[in-house]
Write a protein that holds these residues in place. Structure first.
Motif, PDB file in Angstrom:
ATOM      1  N   MET A 173      34.417  35.422  42.657  1.00  0.00           N
ATOM      2  CA  MET A 173      35.029  34.508  41.700  1.00  0.00           C
ATOM      3  C   MET A 173      35.173  35.211  40.358  1.00  0.00           C
ATOM      4  SD  MET A 173      36.393  31.689  40.771  1.00  0.00           S
ATOM      5  CE  MET A 173      36.077  30.570  42.137  1.00  0.00           C
ATOM      6  N   PRO A 174      36.410  35.515  39.914  1.00  0.00           N
ATOM      7  CA  PRO A 174      36.591  36.226  38.643  1.00  0.00           C
ATOM      8  C   PRO A 174      36.164  35.372  37.449  1.00  0.00           C
ATOM      9  CG  PRO A 174      38.574  36.336  40.009  1.00  0.00           C
ATOM     10  CD  PRO A 174      37.681  35.302  40.623  1.00  0.00           C
TER      11      PRO A 174
ATOM     12  N   GLY B  18      28.326  47.553  28.320  1.00  0.00           N
ATOM     13  CA  GLY B  18      29.491  47.140  29.094  1.00  0.00           C
ATOM     14  C   GLY B  18      29.925  45.764  28.665  1.00  0.00           C
ATOM     15  N   ASN B  19      29.983  44.820  29.619  1.00  0.00           N
ATOM     16  CA  ASN B  19      30.381  43.458  29.286  1.00  0.00           C
ATOM     17  C   ASN B  19      29.303  42.730  28.488  1.00  0.00           C
ATOM     18  OD1 ASN B  19      33.041  43.084  30.584  1.00  0.00           O
ATOM     19  ND2 ASN B  19      31.911  43.593  32.437  1.00  0.00           N
TER      20      ASN B  19
ATOM     21  N   GLY C 224      29.426  38.478  33.682  1.00  0.00           N
ATOM     22  CA  GLY C 224      30.037  39.613  34.355  1.00  0.00           C
ATOM     23  C   GLY C 224      31.524  39.426  34.586  1.00  0.00           C
ATOM     24  N   SER C 225      32.178  40.483  35.047  1.00  0.00           N
ATOM     25  CA  SER C 225      33.603  40.387  35.360  1.00  0.00           C
ATOM     26  C   SER C 225      33.842  39.426  36.521  1.00  0.00           C
ATOM     27  CB  SER C 225      34.165  41.771  35.686  1.00  0.00           C
ATOM     28  OG  SER C 225      33.404  42.394  36.709  1.00  0.00           O
TER      29      SER C 225
ATOM     30  N   GLU D 212      35.299  44.642  31.181  1.00  0.00           N
ATOM     31  CA  GLU D 212      35.234  46.077  31.409  1.00  0.00           C
ATOM     32  C   GLU D 212      34.992  46.372  32.881  1.00  0.00           C
ATOM     33  OE1 GLU D 212      32.766  48.298  28.820  1.00  0.00           O
ATOM     34  OE2 GLU D 212      33.283  47.129  27.035  1.00  0.00           O
ATOM     35  N   GLN D 213      35.486  47.512  33.323  1.00  0.00           N
ATOM     36  CA  GLN D 213      35.345  47.872  34.725  1.00  0.00           C
ATOM     37  C   GLN D 213      33.913  48.267  35.090  1.00  0.00           C
ATOM     38  OE1 GLN D 213      38.523  50.917  34.719  1.00  0.00           O
ATOM     39  NE2 GLN D 213      39.501  49.724  36.343  1.00  0.00           N
ATOM     40  N   THR D 214      33.172  48.790  34.135  1.00  0.00           N
ATOM     41  CA  THR D 214      31.839  49.330  34.415  1.00  0.00           C
ATOM     42  C   THR D 214      30.764  48.558  33.667  1.00  0.00           C
ATOM     43  OG1 THR D 214      32.784  51.539  34.720  1.00  0.00           O
ATOM     44  CG2 THR D 214      30.408  51.391  34.390  1.00  0.00           C
TER      45      THR D 214
END
Length: 247
Positions: A150-151, A45-46, A114-115, A232-234
Protein backbone atom coordinates in the motif's frame (compact mmCIF):
# COMPACT_ATOMS: atom_id res chain seq x y z
CA UNK A 1 37.68 -51.76 63.00
CA UNK A 2 34.83 -49.34 63.74
CA UNK A 3 33.66 -47.34 60.74
CA UNK A 4 33.21 -43.61 60.87
CA UNK A 5 29.42 -43.06 61.01
CA UNK A 6 29.76 -40.05 58.63
CA UNK A 7 31.23 -42.17 55.80
CA UNK A 8 28.65 -44.85 56.36
CA UNK A 9 25.84 -42.32 56.02
CA UNK A 10 27.42 -40.80 52.90
CA UNK A 11 27.61 -44.24 51.28
CA UNK A 12 23.92 -44.86 51.92
CA UNK A 13 22.98 -41.51 50.38
CA UNK A 14 25.24 -41.91 47.35
CA UNK A 15 23.85 -45.28 46.26
CA UNK A 16 20.37 -44.07 45.24
CA UNK A 17 21.85 -40.95 43.65
CA UNK A 18 24.05 -42.98 41.30
CA UNK A 19 21.09 -45.26 40.58
CA UNK A 20 18.93 -42.34 39.47
CA UNK A 21 21.68 -40.40 37.61
CA UNK A 22 24.04 -42.73 35.72
CA UNK A 23 27.65 -41.56 35.18
CA UNK A 24 27.13 -41.05 31.41
CA UNK A 25 24.02 -38.88 31.85
CA UNK A 26 23.81 -35.73 29.70
CA UNK A 27 21.31 -32.91 29.85
CA UNK A 28 18.75 -33.09 27.00
CA UNK A 29 19.50 -30.79 24.08
CA UNK A 30 17.64 -27.49 24.14
CA UNK A 31 16.34 -26.75 20.64
CA UNK A 32 14.74 -23.42 21.59
CA UNK A 33 16.70 -20.18 21.52
CA UNK A 34 15.44 -16.64 22.12
CA UNK A 35 16.99 -13.20 21.71
CA UNK A 36 15.75 -9.91 23.14
CA UNK A 37 17.41 -6.60 22.34
CA UNK A 38 16.74 -2.88 22.69
CA UNK A 39 18.67 0.30 22.15
CA UNK A 40 19.37 3.46 20.21
CA UNK A 41 18.59 4.09 16.54
CA UNK A 42 19.50 6.63 13.86
CA UNK A 43 17.23 7.05 10.82
CA UNK A 44 17.95 8.70 7.45
CA UNK A 45 15.88 8.87 4.28
CA UNK A 46 12.13 9.34 4.62
CA UNK A 47 12.66 9.87 8.37
CA UNK A 48 15.41 11.82 10.14
CA UNK A 49 15.47 11.34 13.91
CA UNK A 50 17.00 9.47 16.81
CA UNK A 51 15.13 7.26 19.22
CA UNK A 52 14.77 3.68 20.48
CA UNK A 53 14.03 0.28 18.98
CA UNK A 54 13.35 -3.27 20.15
CA UNK A 55 13.59 -6.75 18.71
CA UNK A 56 12.60 -10.25 19.82
CA UNK A 57 13.56 -13.43 17.98
CA UNK A 58 12.57 -17.05 18.63
CA UNK A 59 14.22 -20.05 16.94
CA UNK A 60 13.22 -23.69 17.34
CA UNK A 61 15.68 -25.95 15.54
CA UNK A 62 14.68 -29.64 15.55
CA UNK A 63 16.03 -32.64 13.65
CA UNK A 64 13.82 -32.22 10.56
CA UNK A 65 12.36 -28.71 10.90
CA UNK A 66 13.40 -25.20 11.86
CA UNK A 67 10.98 -22.46 12.92
CA UNK A 68 11.93 -18.78 13.19
CA UNK A 69 9.92 -15.77 14.26
CA UNK A 70 11.10 -12.16 14.69
CA UNK A 71 9.26 -9.05 15.89
CA UNK A 72 10.82 -5.60 15.46
CA UNK A 73 9.54 -2.22 16.60
CA UNK A 74 10.90 1.24 15.80
CA UNK A 75 9.58 4.46 17.30
CA UNK A 76 10.89 8.02 17.27
CA UNK A 77 9.51 11.45 18.12
CA UNK A 78 10.67 15.03 18.33
CA UNK A 79 9.13 18.31 19.46
CA UNK A 80 6.78 18.26 16.49
CA UNK A 81 5.41 14.77 17.21
CA UNK A 82 6.04 11.24 16.02
CA UNK A 83 8.65 11.06 13.27
CA UNK A 84 8.99 7.31 12.85
CA UNK A 85 6.78 4.36 13.69
CA UNK A 86 7.39 0.97 12.14
CA UNK A 87 6.64 -2.63 13.09
CA UNK A 88 8.00 -5.75 11.37
CA UNK A 89 6.90 -9.36 11.79
CA UNK A 90 8.99 -12.05 10.08
CA UNK A 91 8.22 -15.78 10.14
CA UNK A 92 9.83 -18.71 8.36
CA UNK A 93 9.46 -22.48 8.52
CA UNK A 94 12.05 -24.85 7.00
CA UNK A 95 11.68 -28.56 6.31
CA UNK A 96 15.11 -30.13 6.12
CA UNK A 97 16.06 -32.48 3.30
CA UNK A 98 19.17 -34.59 2.82
CA UNK A 99 20.49 -31.63 0.84
CA UNK A 100 18.99 -28.21 1.48
CA UNK A 101 15.53 -27.39 2.78
CA UNK A 102 12.04 -26.39 1.65
CA UNK A 103 10.85 -23.08 3.08
CA UNK A 104 7.70 -21.06 3.60
CA UNK A 105 7.90 -17.49 4.90
CA UNK A 106 5.76 -14.47 5.60
CA UNK A 107 6.92 -10.88 6.16
CA UNK A 108 4.58 -8.15 7.41
CA UNK A 109 5.51 -4.47 7.71
CA UNK A 110 3.49 -1.55 9.03
CA UNK A 111 5.33 1.74 8.43
CA UNK A 112 3.53 4.99 9.16
CA UNK A 113 6.14 7.19 7.43
CA UNK A 114 7.63 4.84 4.83
CA UNK A 115 7.16 4.94 1.07
CA UNK A 116 4.77 1.99 1.61
CA UNK A 117 2.60 2.04 4.73
CA UNK A 118 1.65 -1.65 4.61
CA UNK A 119 3.51 -4.47 2.95
CA UNK A 120 2.80 -8.19 3.20
CA UNK A 121 4.97 -10.77 1.44
CA UNK A 122 4.46 -14.54 1.23
CA UNK A 123 7.16 -16.76 -0.26
CA UNK A 124 7.80 -20.47 -0.70
CA UNK A 125 10.93 -21.97 -2.17
CA UNK A 126 14.14 -23.90 -1.69
CA UNK A 127 17.30 -23.12 0.25
CA UNK A 128 20.70 -24.74 0.43
CA UNK A 129 24.09 -24.20 2.06
CA UNK A 130 27.01 -23.18 -0.12
CA UNK A 131 29.45 -23.05 2.80
CA UNK A 132 28.90 -24.57 6.24
CA UNK A 133 31.91 -24.81 8.54
CA UNK A 134 32.48 -24.13 12.20
CA UNK A 135 33.26 -20.47 11.52
CA UNK A 136 31.59 -19.60 8.19
CA UNK A 137 28.08 -20.18 6.89
CA UNK A 138 26.60 -19.06 3.55
CA UNK A 139 23.17 -20.13 2.31
CA UNK A 140 21.02 -19.19 -0.68
CA UNK A 141 17.22 -19.17 -0.88
CA UNK A 142 15.08 -18.72 -4.00
CA UNK A 143 11.39 -19.04 -4.69
CA UNK A 144 8.19 -17.44 -5.99
CA UNK A 145 5.81 -15.45 -3.85
CA UNK A 146 3.09 -12.84 -3.60
CA UNK A 147 3.37 -9.24 -2.39
CA UNK A 148 0.76 -6.72 -1.24
CA UNK A 149 1.98 -3.12 -0.96
CA UNK A 150 0.00 0.00 0.00
CA UNK A 151 1.77 3.20 -1.16
CA UNK A 152 1.97 6.30 1.03
CA UNK A 153 -0.66 8.95 0.38
CA UNK A 154 0.49 11.98 -1.64
CA UNK A 155 -1.07 15.25 -2.75
CA UNK A 156 -1.33 13.94 -6.31
CA UNK A 157 -2.76 10.61 -5.15
CA UNK A 158 -4.55 11.00 -1.81
CA UNK A 159 -6.24 7.59 -2.14
CA UNK A 160 -3.69 5.26 -3.72
CA UNK A 161 -4.50 1.72 -4.76
CA UNK A 162 -2.55 -1.19 -3.34
CA UNK A 163 -0.13 -3.09 -5.55
CA UNK A 164 -0.85 -6.82 -5.68
CA UNK A 165 1.60 -8.88 -7.67
CA UNK A 166 3.54 -12.13 -7.88
CA UNK A 167 7.25 -11.81 -7.16
CA UNK A 168 10.48 -13.79 -7.32
CA UNK A 169 12.60 -13.55 -4.20
CA UNK A 170 16.24 -14.48 -3.78
CA UNK A 171 18.08 -14.25 -0.47
CA UNK A 172 21.67 -14.80 0.63
CA UNK A 173 22.50 -15.35 4.34
CA UNK A 174 26.09 -15.01 5.52
CA UNK A 175 27.47 -15.60 9.03
CA UNK A 176 31.11 -15.30 10.06
CA UNK A 177 32.47 -16.16 13.49
CA UNK A 178 35.40 -13.75 13.75
CA UNK A 179 36.49 -15.23 17.07
CA UNK A 180 34.86 -16.83 20.08
CA UNK A 181 33.03 -13.68 21.19
CA UNK A 182 32.45 -11.80 17.92
CA UNK A 183 30.05 -12.57 15.04
CA UNK A 184 29.26 -10.77 11.79
CA UNK A 185 26.02 -11.41 9.85
CA UNK A 186 24.86 -10.15 6.46
CA UNK A 187 21.52 -10.88 4.74
CA UNK A 188 20.83 -9.65 1.19
CA UNK A 189 17.42 -10.20 -0.41
CA UNK A 190 15.84 -9.05 -3.67
CA UNK A 191 12.17 -9.09 -4.67
CA UNK A 192 11.40 -8.74 -8.38
CA UNK A 193 7.85 -7.81 -9.36
CA UNK A 194 5.98 -6.27 -12.27
CA UNK A 195 5.44 -2.86 -10.63
CA UNK A 196 8.35 -2.61 -8.17
CA UNK A 197 11.73 -4.15 -7.41
CA UNK A 198 13.05 -4.18 -3.85
CA UNK A 199 16.51 -4.75 -2.39
CA UNK A 200 17.02 -5.22 1.37
CA UNK A 201 20.46 -5.38 3.02
CA UNK A 202 20.65 -6.27 6.71
CA UNK A 203 24.06 -6.17 8.48
CA UNK A 204 24.91 -6.68 12.13
CA UNK A 205 28.02 -7.03 14.27
CA UNK A 206 27.68 -8.72 17.67
CA UNK A 207 30.27 -8.80 20.44
CA UNK A 208 29.67 -10.78 23.63
CA UNK A 209 30.26 -8.72 26.77
CA UNK A 210 29.79 -11.40 29.45
CA UNK A 211 27.83 -14.66 29.62
CA UNK A 212 24.57 -14.15 27.65
CA UNK A 213 24.86 -10.38 27.19
CA UNK A 214 26.20 -8.82 23.98
CA UNK A 215 26.57 -5.45 22.29
CA UNK A 216 25.13 -5.35 18.77
CA UNK A 217 25.47 -2.80 15.98
CA UNK A 218 23.00 -3.15 13.11
CA UNK A 219 22.46 -1.49 9.74
CA UNK A 220 19.46 -2.04 7.48
CA UNK A 221 19.01 -0.55 4.01
CA UNK A 222 15.81 -0.91 1.97
CA UNK A 223 15.65 0.24 -1.65
CA UNK A 224 12.41 0.51 -3.65
CA UNK A 225 12.73 1.21 -7.36
CA UNK A 226 9.28 2.78 -7.66
CA UNK A 227 7.96 5.09 -4.92
CA UNK A 228 5.37 7.84 -4.76
CA UNK A 229 6.10 11.54 -5.21
CA UNK A 230 7.82 13.03 -2.16
CA UNK A 231 9.19 9.66 -0.97
CA UNK A 232 12.82 8.60 -1.20
CA UNK A 233 13.83 5.33 -2.78
CA UNK A 234 16.24 4.37 0.01
CA UNK A 235 15.56 4.05 3.74
CA UNK A 236 18.26 3.19 6.28
CA UNK A 237 18.16 2.28 9.95
CA UNK A 238 21.27 2.13 12.14
CA UNK A 239 20.90 0.57 15.61
CA UNK A 240 23.10 0.26 18.71
CA UNK A 241 21.59 -2.35 21.01
CA UNK A 242 22.16 -4.39 24.11
CA UNK A 243 21.18 -8.03 23.45
CA UNK A 244 20.34 -10.90 25.79
CA UNK A 245 20.17 -14.54 24.61
CA UNK A 246 18.05 -17.25 26.27
CA UNK A 247 19.13 -20.81 25.44
Amino acid sequence: MTKNPFWALLSLVSLPVFALVPPDYHEPQNNLRAEVEAGFQLNTGNTDSTSFNGRTKLVYDAAKTKQEGTVKAYYAADDQGTTNERYDLEMQSNYKLSRGYILASGNFTWDKFGSYTNRYTFVSGYGFDIVSTGRTKLSIEVGPGYRYSMPQETDDEPNPEADREPILRTKAKFEQLIHEYTTFNADLSTEIGATNNTVILDLNYKNTLFQDWAFKVGFKMEYNQNVGEGSEQTDTITTFNLLYTFQ
